[in-house]
Design an enzyme around this catalytic site. Sequence first.
Site, PDB file in Angstrom:
ATOM      1  N   SER A 162      -8.007  95.714  78.700  1.00  0.00           N
ATOM      2  CA  SER A 162      -8.625  96.051  77.533  1.00  0.00           C
ATOM      3  C   SER A 162      -9.939  95.167  77.414  1.00  0.00           C
ATOM      4  O   SER A 162      -9.995  94.161  77.990  1.00  0.00           O
ATOM      5  CB  SER A 162      -7.650  95.616  76.522  1.00  0.00           C
ATOM      6  OG  SER A 162      -8.284  95.789  75.138  1.00  0.00           O
ATOM      7  N   HIS A 193     -19.454  93.116  72.597  1.00  0.00           N
ATOM      8  CA  HIS A 193     -20.282  93.048  71.322  1.00  0.00           C
ATOM      9  C   HIS A 193     -21.533  92.492  71.677  1.00  0.00           C
ATOM     10  O   HIS A 193     -21.820  91.362  71.921  1.00  0.00           O
ATOM     11  CB  HIS A 193     -19.681  92.091  70.247  1.00  0.00           C
ATOM     12  CG  HIS A 193     -18.304  92.777  69.866  1.00  0.00           C
ATOM     13  ND1 HIS A 193     -18.151  93.728  68.880  1.00  0.00           N
ATOM     14  CD2 HIS A 193     -17.088  92.157  70.038  1.00  0.00           C
ATOM     15  CE1 HIS A 193     -16.994  94.026  68.705  1.00  0.00           C
ATOM     16  NE2 HIS A 193     -16.331  93.209  69.224  1.00  0.00           N
ATOM     17  N   HIS A 211     -15.673  99.854  73.909  1.00  0.00           N
ATOM     18  CA  HIS A 211     -14.167  99.670  74.011  1.00  0.00           C
ATOM     19  C   HIS A 211     -13.928 100.383  75.195  1.00  0.00           C
ATOM     20  O   HIS A 211     -13.989 101.747  75.382  1.00  0.00           O
ATOM     21  CB  HIS A 211     -13.474  99.846  72.800  1.00  0.00           C
ATOM     22  CG  HIS A 211     -12.202  99.644  72.917  1.00  0.00           C
ATOM     23  ND1 HIS A 211     -11.309 100.932  72.658  1.00  0.00           N
ATOM     24  CD2 HIS A 211     -11.388  98.980  73.226  1.00  0.00           C
ATOM     25  CE1 HIS A 211     -10.025 100.668  72.986  1.00  0.00           C
ATOM     26  NE2 HIS A 211      -9.896  99.272  73.098  1.00  0.00           N
ATOM     27  N   VAL A 246      -7.089 101.006  79.456  1.00  0.00           N
ATOM     28  CA  VAL A 246      -6.007 101.565  80.395  1.00  0.00           C
ATOM     29  C   VAL A 246      -4.872 100.908  80.317  1.00  0.00           C
ATOM     30  O   VAL A 246      -4.812  99.813  80.440  1.00  0.00           O
ATOM     31  CB  VAL A 246      -6.852 101.799  81.496  1.00  0.00           C
ATOM     32  CG1 VAL A 246      -7.754 103.019  81.518  1.00  0.00           C
ATOM     33  CG2 VAL A 246      -7.369 100.799  82.122  1.00  0.00           C
ATOM     34  N   GLY A 278       2.730  88.406  72.214  1.00  0.00           N
ATOM     35  CA  GLY A 278       1.728  88.301  73.198  1.00  0.00           C
ATOM     36  C   GLY A 278       0.641  86.948  72.938  1.00  0.00           C
ATOM     37  O   GLY A 278       0.984  86.387  71.727  1.00  0.00           O
TER      38      GLY A 278
END
Length: 307
Positions: free
Chosen positions: A95, A99, A109, A112, A262
């Site tokens: 991911s 910015h 962004h 996958v 997570g």
Amino acid sequence: MTTRPDADAVKDYLLALQDRLTQTLQQEDGGADFIEEAWQRPGGGGGRTRVLRGGDLFEQGGINFSQVFGASLPASATVRRPELAARAYQAMGVSLVMHPRNPYVPTSHLNVRFFMAEKPGAEPVWWFGGGFDLTPYYGFEEDAIHWHRVARAACLPFGAEVHPRLKRQCDDYFFLKHRDEPRGIGGLFFDDLDEWGFARSFALMQSVGDHYLPAYLPIVQRRKGLAWGERERAFQKYRRGRYVEFNLVYDRGTLFGLQSGGRTESILMSLPPEVSWRYNWQPEPGSPEAMLYERFLVARDWLAEDA
């Protein structure tokens, strides 16, 4: 008997993709390096979080790899597949969120990912997901056309019908229902992809990952030298608020990461470093800020206009 998906091949690709993205974007910034934190998840698995802060080009950016294991899928992963709730799983992905400091350079962004759910005596259930999308603060038609042109190129080897479907899914997904507006100008989005078989589905995921840099870098290079001031910065920070709202209210990846236990810092690295909200603010008619709403935050077939 169904051939077991090659999760090791997926992991190898994702780690190499993270390395390639890190090297290229760090070189493009030129003013700061990505700092890596390797972490382990108590419930199983771990990852590599890479964050760049205070760069010349990127105010903040993150490129994460994670692979997590669990005894049962969290609710965010079984909304459309409730029969899988009791299965053990592994989930892995890369991911990225960048910015930029310059308000004329859009936020981008990429994600996958691969999931596999298993239980004794049954074939594994697996699927791929992913996509990329662009969030400009000031719109340029040349940039929007280029972004969607590369998105189409990522899909063309898999059939002419694939790009329109993934573009529509992206427009539908990255939409703030409570604002009745899209987060940006879209791109590609797919999830629960397994009907093509493992090899073809994996190939699409790779194509999406491989086309992100060709889609984003030319836009960055065109816009990073444009001069900006307090007005543009204030609007950038205001529009970043929409990014925060989407990620905390709707984003499935954020919800999955939090629900699966997570690493919170890695999950929330996608949020911009400086944001503002203004009560009932409206852009001045005829201004560049108003143009974003009128010309870019609307449903458009950019490739038809290109033709």
